[in-house]
Design a protein around this motif. Structure first.
Motif, short mmCIF file in Angstrom:
data_model
loop_
_atom_site.label_atom_id
_atom_site.label_comp_id
_atom_site.label_asym_id
_atom_site.label_seq_id
_atom_site.Cartn_x
_atom_site.Cartn_y
_atom_site.Cartn_z
N ALA A 297 -0.91 -7.78 -8.44
CA ALA A 297 -1.99 -7.82 -7.17
C ALA A 297 -3.17 -7.05 -7.43
CB ALA A 297 -1.23 -7.49 -5.77
N GLY A 298 -3.60 -6.03 -6.84
CA GLY A 298 -4.94 -5.25 -6.95
C GLY A 298 -4.63 -4.17 -8.13
N ALA A 299 -3.33 -3.97 -8.47
CA ALA A 299 -3.27 -2.82 -9.47
C ALA A 299 -3.24 -3.57 -11.00
CB ALA A 299 -1.89 -2.16 -9.32
N LYS A 300 -3.75 -2.58 -11.75
CA LYS A 300 -4.12 -3.39 -13.26
C LYS A 300 -3.49 -2.15 -13.99
CE LYS A 300 -8.38 -5.21 -11.67
NZ LYS A 300 -9.97 -5.03 -11.48
N PHE A 301 -2.51 -2.71 -15.28
CA PHE A 301 -2.02 -1.60 -15.96
C PHE A 301 -2.45 -2.00 -17.34
CE2 PHE A 301 0.51 -2.24 -12.07
CZ PHE A 301 0.94 -0.60 -11.83
N CYS A 302 -2.63 -1.14 -18.22
CA CYS A 302 -2.71 -1.23 -19.70
C CYS A 302 -2.13 -0.26 -20.43
CB CYS A 302 -4.48 -0.83 -19.75
SG CYS A 302 -4.93 -0.78 -21.44
N GLN A 303 -1.35 -0.81 -21.58
CA GLN A 303 -0.52 0.17 -22.38
C GLN A 303 -0.66 0.02 -23.86
OE1 GLN A 303 3.47 -1.36 -20.54
NE2 GLN A 303 3.77 0.93 -20.48
N LEU A 304 -0.92 0.79 -24.79
CA LEU A 304 -1.38 0.85 -25.96
C LEU A 304 -0.89 2.03 -26.83
CD1 LEU A 304 -5.04 1.69 -26.75
CD2 LEU A 304 -4.03 1.72 -24.24
N PRO B 249 8.59 3.07 -9.36
CA PRO B 249 7.63 4.07 -10.08
C PRO B 249 6.18 3.53 -10.22
CG PRO B 249 9.18 3.32 -11.52
CD PRO B 249 9.55 2.86 -10.22
N TYR B 250 6.19 2.20 -10.46
CA TYR B 250 4.99 1.72 -10.60
C TYR B 250 4.34 1.09 -9.17
CZ TYR B 250 6.05 1.10 -15.60
OH TYR B 250 6.14 1.44 -16.76
N GLY B 251 4.76 1.52 -8.01
CA GLY B 251 4.30 1.11 -6.73
C GLY B 251 4.78 -0.17 -6.27
N HIS B 252 4.33 -0.64 -5.24
CA HIS B 252 4.80 -1.79 -4.37
C HIS B 252 3.62 -2.79 -4.43
CE1 HIS B 252 6.95 1.78 -2.80
NE2 HIS B 252 7.94 1.00 -2.77
N SER B 253 2.80 -2.93 -5.52
CA SER B 253 1.72 -4.03 -5.37
C SER B 253 2.03 -5.34 -5.19
CB SER B 253 0.63 -3.62 -6.54
OG SER B 253 0.26 -2.38 -6.35
N GLN C 96 0.96 -1.18 -0.03
CA GLN C 96 0.05 -0.14 0.01
C GLN C 96 0.90 1.50 0.00
OE1 GLN C 96 -2.59 -0.57 3.47
NE2 GLN C 96 -3.88 -1.78 2.30
N ALA C 97 2.04 1.13 0.09
CA ALA C 97 3.01 2.30 -0.01
C ALA C 97 2.90 3.05 -1.28
CB ALA C 97 4.44 1.89 0.47
N GLY D 188 -10.16 0.36 -11.55
CA GLY D 188 -8.95 0.64 -11.27
C GLY D 188 -7.90 0.31 -12.17
N LEU D 189 -8.11 0.45 -13.44
CA LEU D 189 -7.28 0.29 -14.52
C LEU D 189 -6.39 1.56 -14.50
CD1 LEU D 189 -6.26 -1.62 -16.74
CD2 LEU D 189 -7.84 -0.32 -18.33
N ARG D 190 -5.23 1.33 -14.54
CA ARG D 190 -4.29 2.30 -14.94
C ARG D 190 -3.57 2.53 -16.34
NH1 ARG D 190 -0.28 1.79 -9.39
NH2 ARG D 190 -2.35 1.25 -7.84
N VAL D 191 -4.00 3.47 -17.11
CA VAL D 191 -3.85 3.36 -18.70
C VAL D 191 -2.72 4.32 -18.97
CG1 VAL D 191 -4.98 3.85 -20.56
CG2 VAL D 191 -6.38 3.09 -18.83
N THR D 192 -1.78 3.91 -19.85
CA THR D 192 -0.77 4.76 -20.67
C THR D 192 -0.98 4.54 -21.98
OG1 THR D 192 0.76 4.06 -18.84
CG2 THR D 192 1.72 4.86 -20.84
N ILE D 193 -1.06 5.61 -23.00
CA ILE D 193 -1.60 5.80 -24.09
C ILE D 193 -0.43 6.47 -24.88
CG2 ILE D 193 -3.11 6.30 -25.99
CD1 ILE D 193 -5.50 5.72 -24.00
N GLU D 194 0.16 6.07 -25.91
CA GLU D 194 1.20 6.67 -26.65
C GLU D 194 0.65 7.13 -27.92
OE1 GLU D 194 5.66 6.08 -28.62
OE2 GLU D 194 4.84 4.58 -27.33
N LEU D 195 0.53 8.47 -28.17
CA LEU D 195 0.09 9.19 -29.29
C LEU D 195 1.06 8.90 -30.53
CD1 LEU D 195 -1.71 12.32 -28.03
CD2 LEU D 195 -2.76 10.27 -29.20
N LEU D 196 0.68 8.58 -31.76
CA LEU D 196 1.50 8.38 -32.89
C LEU D 196 0.76 8.96 -34.00
CD1 LEU D 196 3.19 5.00 -32.21
CD2 LEU D 196 4.26 7.07 -32.00
#
Length: 304
Positions: free
Chosen positions: A244-251, A74-78, A66-67, A281-289
Motif C-alpha cells: 500500500a503506502g509503505a515502500k521497502f528497499c533491501q540491499l 513486524p512490517y506493519g499492517h499496510s 495505520q496500526a 517514505g522509503l524504509r531502507v535495510t542495508i546489510e554491511l559486508l
C-alpha cells in the motif's frame, strides 16, 4: 502577514466523507428510479449501494493499516488496504450481475418511463456530489499514497461518468420512443463496472504478492546508489516491494574489510539518507559486508 499552513485531511476523513456522499447519492438515485421506473437509473442506484459498502469496508481496513508494527506483524499492517480494494472489486462484480439480470427482464418486457425530467435532475445532482468528492480524493490519494483511497476515488469517478451516460440515454427514450434504450444502458453500465472490478482485483493481487516499486522509483534508487558507489564501496542484491503506502528497499553494501565499524556505519547512514531523500517514505535495510564476501546461498545479481 503570515498564513497558517493548509490542514491536510486524513485518509480516514475522506473515507468518512465518501460514506456520507454514498448515503446522499443512494437517496437521490433511488428517488430518480422511483419517479421514472427506469432500469438504467436503477442500475445507477445499485452501484451507489456498492459505493457505500466499499467506503465502509475501506474505512475499516485503513484503520487497521495505520496500526503500528507489533511482534506478530513486524512490517506493519499496510497490506490491509489491498483487502479493501479487492473487496470493493467483488462487490462491483455482484452489482454488475444483478444489473444485467434486471436489464434482461426489462428488455423482454419493456416499460414506458415516467417523470424523466425530475429523475434526470436528481441523478445529475448526485453526480455533482460524487464528482467533487472524487476529484478531492484523487488528489489526497497521491499525497497519502493510499491505494484504498485511490480505489474509492476512481470508483466514484467511474460512477460519475456512468450517471452522465445513463441520464443522457434516459432523456433519449421519450424523444425517440425506443424503450430498449433503457435496458441497453443498464447493460453498458454493468459492463463498464465489470471492467473496473478487473482493474481493482489485479492491483490488489499485485500488492499482496509484494510487487516491486515503480520504474520511476527504482530508477531514482539506482541513480542514488550509482552516485554513492566508488572503487571501495559497491552495492548489490537490491530488492524493493510495496505494501500500500509503505515502500521497502533491501540491499547489500560491500566495504573494504580494513574499514572500522564506525566508518562503515557512517557510509551506510549516508546511503540510507540518500535513498530516503530520493524516494519519499522509503524504509531502507542495508546489510554491511566485506568486499569479496557474499552471503551463503545468495548469487550475485546486479552490482552498483
Amino acid at each position: 502577514m503570515s498564513f497558517a499552513p493548509r490542514t491536510r485531511l486524513s485518509v480516514s476523513t475522506f473515507l468518512k466523507l465518501s460514506v456520507l456522499a454514498a448515503l446522499a447519492t443512494i437517496a437521490l438515485k433511488t428517488a430518480a428510479w422511483w419517479v421514472t421506473d427506469s432500469v438504467g437509473l436503477l442500475s445507477d442506484a445499485m452501484e451507489s449501494f456498492v459505493n457505500l459498502a466499499a467506503a465502509v469496508f475501506a474505512l475499516v481496513m485503513v484503520t487497521i493499516a495505520q496500526a503500528p508494527a507489533d511482534d506478530d506483524h513486524p512490517y506493519g499492517h499496510s497490506k490491509a488496504e489491498y483487502f479493501s480494494s479487492g473487496f470493493e472489486a467483488l462487490l462491483i462484480v455482484g452489482a454488475a450481475l444483478a444489473i444485467i439480470w434486471t436489464a434482461i427482464h426489462r428488455w423482454v418486457s419493456p416499460q414506458p418511463l415516467q417523470g424523466v425530467a425530475l429523475g434526470v435532475v436528481l441523478s445529475v445532482v448526485s453526480s455533482l456530489i460524487n464528482g467533487v468528492l472524487a476529484w478531492a480524493m484523487l488528489r489526497a490519494a497521491r499525497d497519502h499514497d493510499s491505494i484504498a483511497l485511490e480505489a474509492d476515488a476512481r470508483h466514484l469517478m467511474t460512477d460519475v461518468w456512468t450517471s452522465v451516460g445513463v441520464a443522457g440515454g434516459v432523456l433519449l427514450v421519450p424523444v425517440t420512443g425506443l424503450l430498449w434504450i433503457d435496458p441497453l444502458l443498464a447493460i453498458v453500465v454493468a459492463a463498464n463496472i465489470l471492467r473496473e472490478a478487473y482493474g481493482l482485483l489485479r492491483r490488489s493481487v499485485d500488492g499482496l504478492m509484494d510487487r516491486a516499486l515503480s520504474d520511476r522509483e527504482r530508477e531514482a534508487i539506482a541513480a542514488t546508489l550509482a552516485r554513492l558507489a566508488s572503487d571501495e564501496v559497491r552495492f548489490d542484491h537490491l530488492r524493493t516491494r510495496r505494501a500500500a503506502g509503505a515502500k521497502f528497499c533491501q540491499l547489500h553494501m560491500h566495504v573494504p574489510g580494513g574499514w572500522t565499524l564506525a566508518r562503515a556505519a557512517a557510509k551506510r547512514d549516508e546511503a540510507e539518507r540518500g535513498l530516503i531523500n530520493a524516494v519519499g517514505g522509503l524504509r531502507v535495510t542495508i546489510e554491511l559486508l566485506p568486499v569479496g564476501q557474499e552471503p551463503v546461498g545468495v548469487q550475485t545479481t546486479g552490482t552498483v
